[in-house]
Motif scaffolding. Structure first.
Motif: not given
Ligand code: ATP
Length: 464
Positions: A45-60
């Motif tokens: 879940k952490r890997a998904w969250w980091r890649d899909c949310v934290q490393l992207r400017a277009d996601m919250v």
């Protein structure tokens, strides 16, 4: 391909996954994650969250509640459409999903598919709603009826306006959420693959209509590349396009990422173009405008939505199955979980070669405490070194660090202040300075075993 029984048994034996309420005979449709399982699933879940949310400017991100207003499920279409065809057997009283009979087992012996025993009497298929019904508040009447959410997506749609305004988002942007969902599946099974309570990792990505097909393809490519990044073998995943007659009522196009599970190719994640269906429905049912003012065209629009919807449990199961390896080492079977270091539940095990030598034990414990600040590290002195290595292999710990007599010195020789690091995959060992272990680990976790081995020279050892 490993059979599921081996995975189930390893998971129980080594504290990954237990049957829910096992002491009462189990439920058969829910599972509990044990000490190592919760680490593994959290890492997924952490890997998904980091890649899909934290490393992207277009996601919250978002964490919405499981219980929602009951009108949500009218608007979303779940009350009318979230059904599966079900058949009953008049002989054995079993209930099965009519379109997945091949996955089901009849309670009669020998174990066969429902309908295959001469005595089976399957009824015509009837539609069965998969939502769990419950009551909100102390009065159990029709007005209090609500449902456990069958997907996390609706929590995102009903918060579209809140997120848009509070975060001043501009299209295209996405909202991600990880959370529990509940489906009263007619035929749960295949371990954690199909359960009645499970966790989803969902994204609703809002785009300007007309750009949706392009964004859909981008998300399909992005998500398809994600699994191999964390170790899933490319040959074990594939994309499957939904046929027109298979599409959900809201979808314009859907592609599934499938994994070659022990029972065959099955869905790991679905990526759908949900069009403007959900926002329009919620606008209609709630009476609130869910439009977006597009600065460029100076027009109000209802965004289209691309939805990559993954299962945290199915993902975790796929990573487990894919990591499972059996090999023969010096005439003995070695079972290894070859997890990517990012996903491995334990990252490092510090092992004292002699547990009766105080200096060894003290040095090993100090090292463990030091490494623990950065990585999940354990200390184990409860068996011989060979057996300790095998134990760590079986739970997928990427590296073991051994402290021995040479490290701390004795009457015969001075301390060399070096420890042995052993790599799970190659079983090779290198000897490095005690005070450089953390720096070396940093490189090893990034996949640089080859470089470190070349730099330090591989050490021969009796206990692989
Ligand atoms: P299936 O066809 O296998 O029932 P689905 O198409 O209904 O799945 P979706 O509604 O697309 O599934 O849900 C998105 C994701 O949620 C799935 O890809 C899967 O990873 C996960 N998921 C759905 N249902 C379950 C379940 N009963 N148990 C575990 N995970 C599930």
């Amino acid at each position: 391909m490993v059979d599921m029984e081996k995975i189930v048994s390893l998971c129980k034996r080594r504290g990954f996954i237990f049957q829910s309420s096992e002491i009462y005979g189990g439920t058969g449709s829910c599972w509990d994650y044990g000490p190592l399982g919760v680490e593994l699933k959290n890492n997924v879940k952490r890997a998904w969250w980091r890649d899909c949310v934290q490393l992207r400017a277009d996601m919250v991100g978002l964490d919405s509640s499981i219980l929602m207003h009951s009108r949500v499920w009218q608007a979303s279409g779940h009350l009318d459409h979230f059904t599966d065809p079900m058949v009953d057997c008049k002989f054995c009283k079993g209930r099965f999903r009519a379109d997945k009979l091949e996955d089901a087992r009849c309670p009669q012996k020998p174990s066969k598919q429902p309908g295959q025993h001469e005595t089976c009497q399957l009824t015509e298929a009837r539609m069965f709603n998969l939502m769990f019904k419950t009551f909100m508040g102390p009065v159990e009447d029709d007005a209090a009826v609500t449902y456990l959410r069958p997907e996390t997506a609706q929590g995102i749609f009903v918060n579209f306006e809140n997120v848009l305004q509070s975060m001043r988002m501009k299209l295209p942007f996405g909202i991600a959420q990880i959370g529990k969902s509940f489906r009263n599946e007619i035929t749960p099974g295949n371990f954690t693959f199909r359960t009645r309570e499970f966790e989803q990792m969902e994204i609703e990505f809002f785009v300007i209509p007309g750009t949706d097909e392009d964004w859909h393809q981008r998300w399909i490519d992005e998500r398809f590349a994600w699994y191999p990044k964390y170790g899933l073998r490319k040959e074990n995943i594939r994309l499957r396009e939904h046929d027109k007659d298979e599409l959900a009522h809201y979808a314009k196009r859907t592609a599934d990422i499938e994994y070659l599970f022990p029972m065959g190719w099955s869905e790991l994640e679905g990526i759908a173009n949900r069009t403007d269906f959900d926002l329009k429905q919620h606008a209609q049912f709630s009476g609130k405008s869910l439009e977006y003012f597009d600065e460029e065209s100076k027009q109000k629009i209802v965004p289209y939505v691309i939805e990559p919807s993954a299962g945290a449990d199915r993902g975790t199961l796929a990573f487990l199955v894919d990591a499972y390896t059996e090999e023969e080492v010096r005439g003995e079977k070695r079972v290894v979980l070859n997890f990517h270091p990012e996903l491995a539940p334990l990252k490092i095990a510090v092992l004292p070669l002699l547990k009766k030598n105080d200096r060894i034990v003290e040095t090993a414990k100090k090292l463990m405490l030091d490494l623990r600040k950065r990585w999940h590290t354990v200390y184990d002195d409860t068996a011989s070194i060979g057996r300790l290595y095998r134990r760590q292999d079986e739970v997928g710990t990427p590296f073991c660090v051994t402290v021995d007599v040479q490290t701390v010195g004795d009457d015969k020789g001075a301390a060399d202040n070096k420890v042995t690091i052993r790599d799970r995959v190659t079983m090779q060992q290198v000897r490095v300075e005690l005070d450089s272990v953390a720096a070396v680990m940093e490189k090893l976790m990034a996949g640089q075993w080859g470089e470190i081995a070349a730099e330090h020279g591989v050490k021969k050892s009796a206990s692989a």
